[in-house]
Design a protein around this motif. Structure first.
Motif, PDB file in Angstrom:
ATOM      1  N   UNK A  53      17.525  29.590  68.533  1.00 48.11           N
ATOM      2  CA  UNK A  53      18.048  28.243  68.388  1.00 48.11           C
ATOM      3  C   UNK A  53      18.795  28.102  67.082  1.00 48.11           C
ATOM      4  N   UNK A  54      19.646  29.073  66.781  1.00 48.06           N
ATOM      5  CA  UNK A  54      20.280  29.161  65.453  1.00 48.06           C
ATOM      6  C   UNK A  54      21.431  28.184  65.264  1.00 48.06           C
ATOM      7  N   UNK A  55      21.896  27.532  66.342  1.00 49.65           N
ATOM      8  CA  UNK A  55      22.999  26.593  66.193  1.00 49.65           C
ATOM      9  C   UNK A  55      24.260  27.261  65.694  1.00 49.65           C
ATOM     10  N   UNK A  56      24.841  26.718  64.645  1.00 49.45           N
ATOM     11  CA  UNK A  56      26.081  27.295  64.107  1.00 49.45           C
ATOM     12  C   UNK A  56      25.839  28.538  63.257  1.00 49.45           C
ATOM     13  N   UNK A  57      24.568  28.848  62.997  1.00 45.15           N
ATOM     14  CA  UNK A  57      24.235  30.071  62.266  1.00 45.15           C
ATOM     15  C   UNK A  57      24.299  29.966  60.762  1.00 45.15           C
ATOM     16  N   UNK A  58      24.367  28.743  60.238  1.00 47.28           N
ATOM     17  CA  UNK A  58      24.515  28.579  58.787  1.00 47.28           C
ATOM     18  C   UNK A  58      23.366  29.189  57.998  1.00 47.28           C
ATOM     19  N   UNK A  59      22.140  28.906  58.422  1.00 48.83           N
ATOM     20  CA  UNK A  59      20.986  29.451  57.699  1.00 48.83           C
ATOM     21  C   UNK A  59      20.988  30.972  57.770  1.00 48.83           C
ATOM     22  N   UNK A  60      21.333  31.517  58.929  1.00 48.61           N
ATOM     23  CA  UNK A  60      21.377  32.978  59.073  1.00 48.61           C
ATOM     24  C   UNK A  60      22.431  33.596  58.164  1.00 48.61           C
ATOM     25  N   UNK A  61      23.581  32.956  58.045  1.00 45.98           N
ATOM     26  CA  UNK A  61      24.625  33.460  57.150  1.00 45.98           C
ATOM     27  C   UNK A  61      24.137  33.500  55.709  1.00 45.98           C
ATOM     28  N   UNK A  62      23.468  32.434  55.298  1.00 46.83           N
ATOM     29  CA  UNK A  62      22.998  32.371  53.921  1.00 46.83           C
ATOM     30  C   UNK A  62      21.928  33.418  53.655  1.00 46.83           C
ATOM     31  N   UNK A  63      21.021  33.611  54.606  1.00 45.79           N
ATOM     32  CA  UNK A  63      20.004  34.657  54.443  1.00 45.79           C
ATOM     33  C   UNK A  63      20.671  36.023  54.334  1.00 45.79           C
ATOM     34  N   UNK A  71      18.114  42.463  58.445  1.00 49.69           N
ATOM     35  CA  UNK A  71      18.993  42.506  59.612  1.00 49.69           C
ATOM     36  C   UNK A  71      18.675  41.285  60.465  1.00 49.69           C
ATOM     37  N   UNK A  72      19.653  40.403  60.633  1.00 50.78           N
ATOM     38  CA  UNK A  72      19.398  39.117  61.272  1.00 50.78           C
ATOM     39  C   UNK A  72      20.168  38.995  62.575  1.00 50.78           C
ATOM     40  N   UNK A  73      19.476  38.520  63.605  1.00 50.11           N
ATOM     41  CA  UNK A  73      20.095  38.206  64.890  1.00 50.11           C
ATOM     42  C   UNK A  73      19.877  36.732  65.181  1.00 50.11           C
ATOM     43  N   UNK A  74      20.963  35.991  65.293  1.00 48.26           N
ATOM     44  CA  UNK A  74      20.880  34.580  65.628  1.00 48.26           C
ATOM     45  C   UNK A  74      21.187  34.374  67.101  1.00 48.26           C
ATOM     46  N   UNK A  75      20.358  33.589  67.766  1.00 49.84           N
ATOM     47  CA  UNK A  75      20.516  33.367  69.208  1.00 49.84           C
ATOM     48  C   UNK A  75      20.536  31.878  69.508  1.00 49.84           C
ATOM     49  N   UNK A  76      21.454  31.480  70.377  1.00 52.35           N
ATOM     50  CA  UNK A  76      21.453  30.125  70.905  1.00 52.35           C
ATOM     51  C   UNK A  76      21.974  30.173  72.329  1.00 52.35           C
ATOM     52  N   UNK A  77      21.796  29.069  73.040  1.00 45.07           N
ATOM     53  CA  UNK A  77      22.149  29.052  74.458  1.00 45.07           C
ATOM     54  C   UNK A  77      23.630  29.329  74.683  1.00 45.07           C
ATOM     55  N   UNK A  78      24.476  28.746  73.834  1.00 42.34           N
ATOM     56  CA  UNK A  78      25.915  28.942  73.941  1.00 42.34           C
ATOM     57  C   UNK A  78      26.471  29.376  72.588  1.00 42.34           C
ATOM     58  N   UNK A  79      27.519  30.170  72.634  1.00 41.27           N
ATOM     59  CA  UNK A  79      28.166  30.607  71.397  1.00 41.27           C
ATOM     60  C   UNK A  79      28.757  29.405  70.663  1.00 41.27           C
ATOM     61  N   UNK A  80      28.541  29.352  69.371  1.00 40.91           N
ATOM     62  CA  UNK A  80      29.108  28.293  68.531  1.00 40.91           C
ATOM     63  C   UNK A  80      30.426  28.776  67.953  1.00 40.91           C
ATOM     64  N   UNK A  81      31.365  27.861  67.771  1.00 40.33           N
ATOM     65  CA  UNK A  81      32.680  28.249  67.269  1.00 40.33           C
ATOM     66  C   UNK A  81      32.610  28.907  65.894  1.00 40.33           C
ATOM     67  N   UNK A  82      31.597  28.551  65.098  1.00 36.26           N
ATOM     68  CA  UNK A  82      31.496  29.144  63.769  1.00 36.26           C
ATOM     69  C   UNK A  82      30.999  30.583  63.799  1.00 36.26           C
ATOM     70  N   UNK A  83      30.520  31.041  64.932  1.00 38.56           N
ATOM     71  CA  UNK A  83      30.114  32.441  65.029  1.00 38.56           C
ATOM     72  C   UNK A  83      31.312  33.366  64.852  1.00 38.56           C
ATOM     73  N   UNK A  84      32.514  32.854  65.127  1.00 41.75           N
ATOM     74  CA  UNK A  84      33.721  33.675  65.047  1.00 41.75           C
ATOM     75  C   UNK A  84      34.172  33.924  63.613  1.00 41.75           C
TER      76      UNK A  84
END
Length: 220
Positions: A53-63, A71-84
């Motif tokens: 449930x990482x959403x836009x992945x902001x916390x994962x990016x900061x970590x 090594x971090x894997x962020x998962x959410x139901x749909x790809x977020x535009x900020x993942x790009x």
């Protein structure tokens, strides 16, 4: 896929709380996110992390930025535009349903779920299932239902079924370490007063059970 599962899946994707775009986030948003990033870096095991449930992945990016050996894997139901947006080499994102995750048991050292369980129709079952993916620790970060600042806005108006501290303990149902913290993304007009409020809540032990986030760590 059943209609019931489709209905469940619609509630696991989540966007960032502030609605900002691009990277890095505004400074006041980053200060809020850093509360959780610093907690994770200080308290969880090294190695691999799965953020469900990482959403836009902001916390994962900061970590990933401050802990290049994780090594971090962020998962959410749909790809977020900020993942790009270009990301650290130790971070990847994947779109998947929490009810159909493509990982084997004990695939990660740590599993993290922030602001996810209160959206689940059966949070106990979800937590039981995802905890199997962790070898060392599970981290659950959930908003406190009875925080006096967010109760009206988030529970009554936005209809978020945040957990009380007691209910969260029952859902975890294992020996756990629970830390509380008060942190908000305050609107510009009240930001100064809001930050003072956060400081007061975090300093006074009598307000511990009313702080707006419960951070739980337990062994799977």
């Amino acid at each position: 896929m059943t209609k019931k599962r489709l209905q469940r899946d619609t509630i696991i994707g989540r966007s960032h709380l502030s609605g900002y775009e691009d990277w890095p986030p505004p400074e006041h948003v980053k200060e809020h996110l850093d509360i959780f990033v610093n907690f994770i870096n200080k308290n969880v095991a090294s190695g691999t992390i799965l953020d469900l449930g990482c959403g836009d992945g902001s916390i994962d990016r900061l970590i990933a930025e401050v802990s290049p050996k994780r090594i971090i894997t962020g998962v959410d139901l749909e790809a977020h535009q900020q993942w790009k947006i270009k990301k650290p080499k130790n971070l990847k994102f994947k779109a998947a349903s929490i009810y159909d995750l493509p990982f084997k048991e004990k695939s990660f050292d740590v599993v993290i779920m922030k602001d996810v369980l209160h959206h689940m129709p059966e949070p106990e079952k979800v937590l039981h299932d995802v905890a199997k993916l962790a070898k060392k620790q599970v981290v659950i970060i959930e908003a406190n239902r009875y925080n006096p600042i967010s109760y009206v806005r988030m529970v009554k108006i936005a209809k978020h079924e945040h957990f009380s501290r007691a209910k969260l303990k029952r859902i975890v149902n294992k020996p756990a370490v629970i830390t509380t913290v008060e942190t908000h993304v305050w609107p510009t007009k009240v930001r100064r007063a809001g930050k003072v409020t956060d400081v007061v809540f975090n300093k006074l032990s009598v307000l511990e059970n009313l702080r707006n986030y419960n951070l739980v760590i337990f062994e799977p």
